[in-house]
Design an enzyme around this catalytic site. Structure first.
Site, short mmCIF file in Angstrom:
data_model
loop_
_atom_site.label_atom_id
_atom_site.label_comp_id
_atom_site.label_asym_id
_atom_site.label_seq_id
_atom_site.Cartn_x
_atom_site.Cartn_y
_atom_site.Cartn_z
N LYS A 164 -64.20 134.47 18.60
CA LYS A 164 -63.93 134.70 17.19
C LYS A 164 -65.19 134.38 16.38
CE LYS A 164 -59.53 133.98 14.78
NZ LYS A 164 -58.53 132.97 14.39
O1 G3P Z 1 -55.81 132.95 12.34
C1 G3P Z 1 -55.94 132.81 10.94
C2 G3P Z 1 -54.81 132.00 10.41
O2 G3P Z 1 -54.70 130.80 11.16
C3 G3P Z 1 -54.96 131.66 8.96
O3 G3P Z 1 -53.67 131.37 8.49
O4 G3P Z 1 -52.00 130.31 6.99
O5 G3P Z 1 -54.28 129.26 7.32
O6 G3P Z 1 -54.05 131.39 6.01
P1 G3P Z 1 -53.49 130.52 7.15
#
Ligand code: G3P
Length: 218
Positions: A83
């Protein structure tokens, strides 16, 4: 649509994988912190459970540093997907990782269709548009998913849309309606997909009536 789970919690991953639900896993530096484990150990443990792509994120911001870290992460397991952030160094690393390391890449922290267009041209295996964080800012995260889908279909790009920052079952449904290739879903949201009150009510009624028959199937 493929389901990835968005967590570094090994117990959650094992439980969902046993249900036959998982096509992959995504982690990020915040999820690794939350796991309390070492990135190499946690990633290796996850790769031993799930056969599909397991995204592990570099934290260097310069190309050379990204390549050093990608080389180290790739040694953990064959199904480690590297990533990288959606920056010019990240895009340069994306191309080099596919070419030099022959590894899948997941370009993350995507918030616009133009960013996704650049990632596809860099040969990204996956693009991760963050729906929830766009919504949080008053934008329409699902609209960005739809725009990316149209652009990728216009030019027949191989890059898979990996919808991320998913916050609800409705996000999952709308991603599937638009045609995202993958949804990476927090464990609780993934489990919630199976729930409906009418299913519970209907099963309860079936079992109550069956009990009245006095029969057994085996
Ligand atoms: O993989 C990306 C994800 O973990 C982000 O999610 O909820 O932190 O915006 P969030």
């Amino acid at each position: 649509m493929k389901f990835f789970v968005d967590t570094a919690d090994v117990a959650e991953i094992r439980e969902l994988n046993d249900l036959g639900l998982l096509d992959g896993v995504t982690t990020n530096p915040s999820l690794i912190l939350k796991s309390g484990g070492n990135i190499a150990d946690v990633t290796r443990e996850i790769c031993d459970i799930v056969d599909g792509p397991v995204s592990a994120e570099v934290v260097a911001t310069d190309f050379e540093g990204m390549m050093r870290e990608a080389t180290s992460l790739a040694k953990i397991a064959e199904n480690v997907c590297i990533k990288v952030p959606l920056t010019f160094d990240g895009l340069k690393a994306c191309s080099a990782i596919r070419g030099d390391l022959d590894r899948q890449t997941n370009v993350t922290l995507c918030f616009s269709a133009n960013q996704a267009l650049l990632a596809a041209k860099a040969g990204a295996s996956f693009i991760s548009p963050f729906i929830g964080r766009l919504d949080d800012m008053g934008f329409d995260g699902m609209e960005v998913i739809a725009e990316i889908r149209q652009i990728y279909d216009n030019y027949d790009f191989d890059t898979e849309i990996l919808a991320a920052s998913i916050r609800s079952a409705d996000h999952v449904k709308r991603c599937a309606l638009i045609g995202a290739d993958v949804a990476t879903v927090p464990p609780a949201t993934l489990k919630a997909l199976v729930k409906h009150p009418l299913t519970d009510k209907g099963l309860e009624a079936f079992l109550a009536d069956w009990a009245k028959t006095g029969q057994k199937i085996v």
